[in-house]
Design an enzyme around this catalytic site. Structure first.
Site, PDB file in Angstrom:
ATOM      1  N   ASP A   1       6.609  -5.043  12.243  1.00 14.13           N
ATOM      2  CA  ASP A   1       7.800  -5.197  11.408  1.00 14.13           C
ATOM      3  C   ASP A   1       9.009  -5.594  12.240  1.00 14.13           C
ATOM      4  O   ASP A   1       9.797  -6.484  11.857  1.00 14.13           O
ATOM      5  CB  ASP A   1       8.089  -3.885  10.663  1.00 14.13           C
ATOM      6  CG  ASP A   1       7.122  -3.641   9.523  1.00 14.13           C
ATOM      7  OD1 ASP A   1       6.279  -4.519   9.261  1.00 14.13           O
ATOM      8  OD2 ASP A   1       7.197  -2.572   8.890  1.00 14.13           O
TER       9      ASP A   1
ATOM     10  N   GLY B   1       0.801  -1.211   0.000  1.00 15.03           N
ATOM     11  CA  GLY B   1       0.000   0.000   0.000  1.00 15.03           C
ATOM     12  C   GLY B   1       0.831   1.256   0.000  1.00 15.03           C
ATOM     13  O   GLY B   1       0.291   2.368  -0.023  1.00 15.03           O
ATOM     14  N   HIS B   2       2.174   1.093   0.019  1.00 11.60           N
ATOM     15  CA  HIS B   2       3.076   2.242   0.049  1.00 11.60           C
ATOM     16  C   HIS B   2       3.821   2.413  -1.278  1.00 11.60           C
ATOM     17  O   HIS B   2       4.840   3.098  -1.327  1.00 11.60           O
ATOM     18  CB  HIS B   2       4.096   2.087   1.175  1.00 11.60           C
ATOM     19  CG  HIS B   2       3.477   1.824   2.507  1.00 11.60           C
ATOM     20  ND1 HIS B   2       2.563   2.682   3.067  1.00 11.60           N
ATOM     21  CD2 HIS B   2       3.629   0.793   3.391  1.00 11.60           C
ATOM     22  CE1 HIS B   2       2.183   2.206   4.245  1.00 11.60           C
ATOM     23  NE2 HIS B   2       2.799   1.054   4.460  1.00 11.60           N
TER      24      HIS B   2
ATOM     25  N   HIS C   1      -0.502   4.526   7.486  1.00 11.28           N
ATOM     26  CA  HIS C   1      -1.399   3.373   7.509  1.00 11.28           C
ATOM     27  C   HIS C   1      -2.846   3.778   7.753  1.00 11.28           C
ATOM     28  O   HIS C   1      -3.640   2.966   8.224  1.00 11.28           O
ATOM     29  CB  HIS C   1      -0.949   2.374   8.586  1.00 11.28           C
ATOM     30  CG  HIS C   1       0.446   1.882   8.386  1.00 11.28           C
ATOM     31  ND1 HIS C   1       1.492   2.319   9.159  1.00 11.28           N
ATOM     32  CD2 HIS C   1       0.964   1.028   7.479  1.00 11.28           C
ATOM     33  CE1 HIS C   1       2.613   1.735   8.739  1.00 11.28           C
ATOM     34  NE2 HIS C   1       2.314   0.950   7.727  1.00 11.28           N
TER      35      HIS C   1
ATOM     36  N   THR D   1      -4.606  29.837 -27.661  1.00 11.35           N
ATOM     37  CA  THR D   1      -4.532  29.763 -29.116  1.00 11.35           C
ATOM     38  C   THR D   1      -4.391  31.135 -29.740  1.00 11.35           C
ATOM     39  O   THR D   1      -3.660  31.320 -30.732  1.00 11.35           O
ATOM     40  CB  THR D   1      -5.797  29.066 -29.654  1.00 11.35           C
ATOM     41  OG1 THR D   1      -5.919  27.787 -29.035  1.00 11.35           O
ATOM     42  CG2 THR D   1      -5.713  28.883 -31.161  1.00 11.35           C
TER      43      THR D   1
END
Length: 594
Positions: free
Chosen positions: A118, A64-65, A226, A455
């Site tokens: 982690d 997700g990162h 997160h 233009t």
């Protein structure tokens, strides 16, 4: 009210697997371990544990990162990335599989963001790998500067500064250093960087509903990555204020998140969170650099701007500031094949701004030729009143042109023409060489090109350049009426050639073509030149009015129904008729007065 966000996915449970499959199909230097669904590991295709003779650098975490972490796998950066499910730490077995796949005799370094899951999973995998005979070291990155200490045992979260640590560690490993030295450089880099983020929206997990936590006109300061709430909610502020607040927080001397003081050399990373346009990220970077330099007294050696560590589809950005020394800069500049590391950032920084170059033709002209002469010739006086009359007519017509254009275009014809006319009047007072007709036309084109957008600006620039070329070809600074007619004809031909429009297309040419035809006709018939210009200007007005009865075949009007077009003339044609008519009347009055 919460609602389910639209997503281009299949089964929400398969998004990580399918992301990895797409990534390796896109980049031939990457491959993955065939262990779905439990094992989701991306690794360098050129590395085998049996032959690899350098330290392997491994990182990862919840998905997700993106592009973190798998997008930074490549020679000179990560050797492998372990992908957990969305916002979930990868399991121990997946981390072990990655270690076993790429770690040779030199060992491996695990670079881990400071989140409990982690740390535990990578830590357990490291201990298991050591028991199997692998040499493993681990560096924890906690660069979050949003929350003041103490943070208990949790500590500071790992954010986008982790990517800079990846690059330092990867380059150190590629240079052949030992595991201890690679780990030391990575740890040093992790202690030099601080990050803080700002979110304008809440991210949406695949298959889930969007939270309505953050209301309109609000932003969160000090977010995680997160979807968790930020440290504080505040009213939305201009980006100048946001950048100033974030930098002061990161560099706060009271809290001392990072050892950066006045005079330090630093690296800046402006990181998008997933849904922030590149334009807004560059604006933030452009505001951050001078603040770091002027307010904080820092030398900014490198600037990295883009999406490095995102939070799915969150809108916002984070800023990372890393104290830099020559070794860190060397590691950041080292070559890498990681697909998402930015190229073209390294090396000495030349000045950000340089003067606008002067066209060669302007350089060779004397100062006198580009300034108003003391004495105007008769032609110079006529041209002066013609330009003033034409520009003033356009200025006075601004609101009508905008009103017409609001019905058949984007509503800015009058404002655009007003800018051009105003610039012409200002520049004429400063430097138009009014005694040289051809150069005046060229200067008008330069004024238009400098100030007019859209233009209309390019069309009139082409118009002036073609007229100038024709007048120069005639080879005289004093231009006859026939030569003016030839220049008008050449200008119309150029606009038609490059713009693609012709008579009847409902454009400015529907005013200018009838004017050109009548002017040529009356001059050939021997009419007084002033009268010929007046008659041709009447033809221009009639041609512009006739555009009400035309079906547009050029420009935005082609998307408008015929019923609406029949209510208003073409704004461009009316503008052309107005300035042409005003110039003709001014010339007539000047002739009569003289």
């Amino acid at each position: 009210m919460a609602f389910q966000e639209k997503k281009l996915i299949n089964d929400p449970n398969d998004v990580v697997t399918e992301f990895i499959e797409g990534l390796v199909e896109t980049y031939p230097g990457l491959q993955y371990l065939d262990g779905f669904p439990e094992v989701k590991v991306v690794l360098r295709a050129d590395v085998s544990r049996t032959t690899y003779d350098k330290v392997a650098v491994i990182s990862g975490g919840g998905s997700g990162h993106e592009p973190a972490h798998a997008g930074f796998v490549g020679e000179g950066m990560l050797t492998a990335a372990i992908c957990g499910d969305v916002f979930a730490s990868p399991p121990v077995d997946s981390i072990l599989a990655g270690i076993r796949a790429v770690t040779g005799l030199m060992g491996c370094l695990l670079v881990v963001k400071n989140y409990t899951g982690d740390r535990l999973n990578f830590g357990l995998a490291a201990e298991q790998a050591k028991s199997e005979g692998y040499k493993v070291e681990m560096v924890i990155v906690g660069d979050d500067c949003a929350l003041p200490p103490p943070r208990g045992i949790a500590g500071r979260r790992g954010l986008a500064g982790t990517i800079l640590v990846h690059k330092v560690a990867g380059a150190a490993a590629a240079s052949g250093l030992s595991l201890a030295n690679v780990a030391a450089e990575a740890k040093h880099a992790s202690e030099m960087v601080g990050t803080m983020g700002v979110a304008l929206s809440v991210c949406t997990l695949p298959g889930q509903v969007t939270s309505d936590r953050l209301g309109p006109g609000k932003m969160e300061l000090g977010l995680g990555i997160h979807g968790e709430p930020g440290a504080a909610v505040a009213d939305l502020q201009p980006v100048d204020n946001v950048v100033s607040h974030v930098l002061k927080q990161i560099l706060s001397p009271e809290i001392n998140y990072v050892p950066i003081t006045r005079g330090s050399r630093v690296v800046l990373m402006v990181n998008g969170l997933g849904a922030t346009p590149g334009m807004e990220l560059m604006i933030a970077a452009g505001k951050a650099v001078p603040r770091l330099q002027l307010e904080h007294g820092l030398a900014v050696d490198r600037v990295y701007t883009g999406s490095f560590m995102t939070s799915l589809d969150m809108t916002g950005f984070s800023i990372s500031v890393m104290k830099a020394d020559q070794r860190i800069l060397q590691r950041l500049d080292a070559a890498t094949k990681a697909p998402y590391w930015p190229v073209g950032v390294g090396g000495d920084r030349p000045p950000a701004k340089i003067p606008v170059p002067i066209p060669p033709s302007r350089i060779t002209k004397s100062v006198e030729s580009l300034s108003r002469p003391q004495q105007l010739t008769q032609q110079g006086r006529i041209l002066e009143v013609a330009i003033e009359g034409a520009a003033t007519a356009v200025i006075n017509l601004r609101d009508s042109l905008n009103e017409w254009d609001g019905k058949v275009g984007d509503g800015d014809c009058g404002s655009t023409m007003f800018k051009g006319a105003t610039a012409i009047l200002e520049d004429m007072k400063k430097h138009y060489p009014l005694n040289d007709a051809a150069e005046i036309v060229n200067e008008i084109g330069s004024s238009i090109r400098r100030i007019m957008g859209g233009t209309s600006g390019i069309i009139y620039n082409v118009f002036c350049k073609a007229a100038y070329a024709q007048l120069k070809a005639d080879g005289s600074s004093v231009i006859t009426p026939v030569q003016w007619a030839n220049a008008l004809e050449a200008a119309i031909a150029a606009v038609s050639k490059y713009g693609g429009a012709r008579a009847g297309y409902r454009t400015l040419l529907d005013a200018l073509i009838p004017a050109s035809l009548v002017l040529k006709e009356r001059l050939v018939a021997g009419d007084d030149p002033a009268d010929a210009f007046i008659l041709s200007s009447e033809a221009a007005l009639a041609g512009a009015e006739s555009t009400k009865h035309m079906q547009a075949q050029a420009g935005r009007s082609t998307y408008v129904s015929g019923d609406i077009l029949a209510t208003v003339p073409d704004p461009g044609a009316m503008a052309a008729a107005a300035w042409y008519r005003a110039a003709a009347l001014a010339v007539k009055d000047k002739y009569q007065a003289s």
